[in-house]
Design an enzyme around this catalytic site. Sequence first.
Site, short mmCIF file in Angstrom:
data_model
loop_
_atom_site.label_atom_id
_atom_site.label_comp_id
_atom_site.label_asym_id
_atom_site.label_seq_id
_atom_site.Cartn_x
_atom_site.Cartn_y
_atom_site.Cartn_z
N CYS A 100 75.20 -47.25 -46.82
CA CYS A 100 74.75 -45.91 -46.49
C CYS A 100 75.30 -45.52 -45.12
CB CYS A 100 73.22 -45.88 -46.48
SG CYS A 100 72.52 -44.26 -46.10
N HIS A 142 70.52 -43.04 -55.13
CA HIS A 142 70.61 -43.28 -53.68
C HIS A 142 70.56 -41.95 -52.92
CE1 HIS A 142 72.45 -45.43 -50.07
NE2 HIS A 142 72.55 -44.15 -49.75
N GLU A 143 71.39 -40.99 -53.35
CA GLU A 143 71.47 -39.72 -52.61
C GLU A 143 70.18 -38.91 -52.75
OE1 GLU A 143 73.67 -39.42 -50.47
OE2 GLU A 143 74.93 -41.04 -51.22
N HIS A 146 67.35 -39.83 -50.49
CA HIS A 146 67.42 -39.25 -49.14
C HIS A 146 66.60 -37.96 -49.05
CE1 HIS A 146 70.23 -41.80 -46.94
NE2 HIS A 146 71.09 -41.76 -47.93
NI NI Z 1 72.77 -43.02 -47.98
#
Ligand code: NI
Length: 186
Positions: A100, A142-143, A146
């Site tokens: 990341c 993953h994104e 966020h």
């Molecule tokens: Ni990330």
Amino acid sequence: MAILKIARMGHPILRQVAEPVADPTDPSVGLLIRDMVETMQDAGGTGLAAPQVHAPVRVVTYFVRGPRLEEGEDEVPLTVLINPVLTPLDDQIAYDWEGCLSVPGLTGLAPRHRRIRLQALTAEGETIDRAVQGFHARVLQHECDHLDGILYPQRMDDLSLLLFQEEMRFGAPERAVELMEKNNDQ
Ligand code: NI
């Protein structure tokens, strides 16, 4: 166009739940997207979520290509998602390494859903609704995490598998190899 500063793990913006975008075609959103793409490319990332560049809104940019694509998976060109919603399509979980831009230098083995449904808007305000699997599904999870203030180490179930990327030169831990082999049994 501008290269934006990337927040690192520990900065409060990365713990915040981002706000939905009211109008994807608003010029300020277009400007943010252009800067996010430039920042992502400059930093050599595969994906970037707006909170990582201090913009607490539900916007993600990413692409998928290269050796991590699984057999039968297509490359994904540079893509912008507004207000994405992910829903797991079954109970299957796969482990793989993640990194990341907000956690520089580290990599960790994280479990993710193998198959998900992606619903989102494009930058033009058009609807996306499709099934996604494999590495593409991992990047999306993953994104989109966020946008909910979650970083990949928080998804890990074995923190002994959180490493400095440079130390991978000694080889992956045996436990990681075992977990990744299980992926193939599914
Ligand atoms: Ni990330």
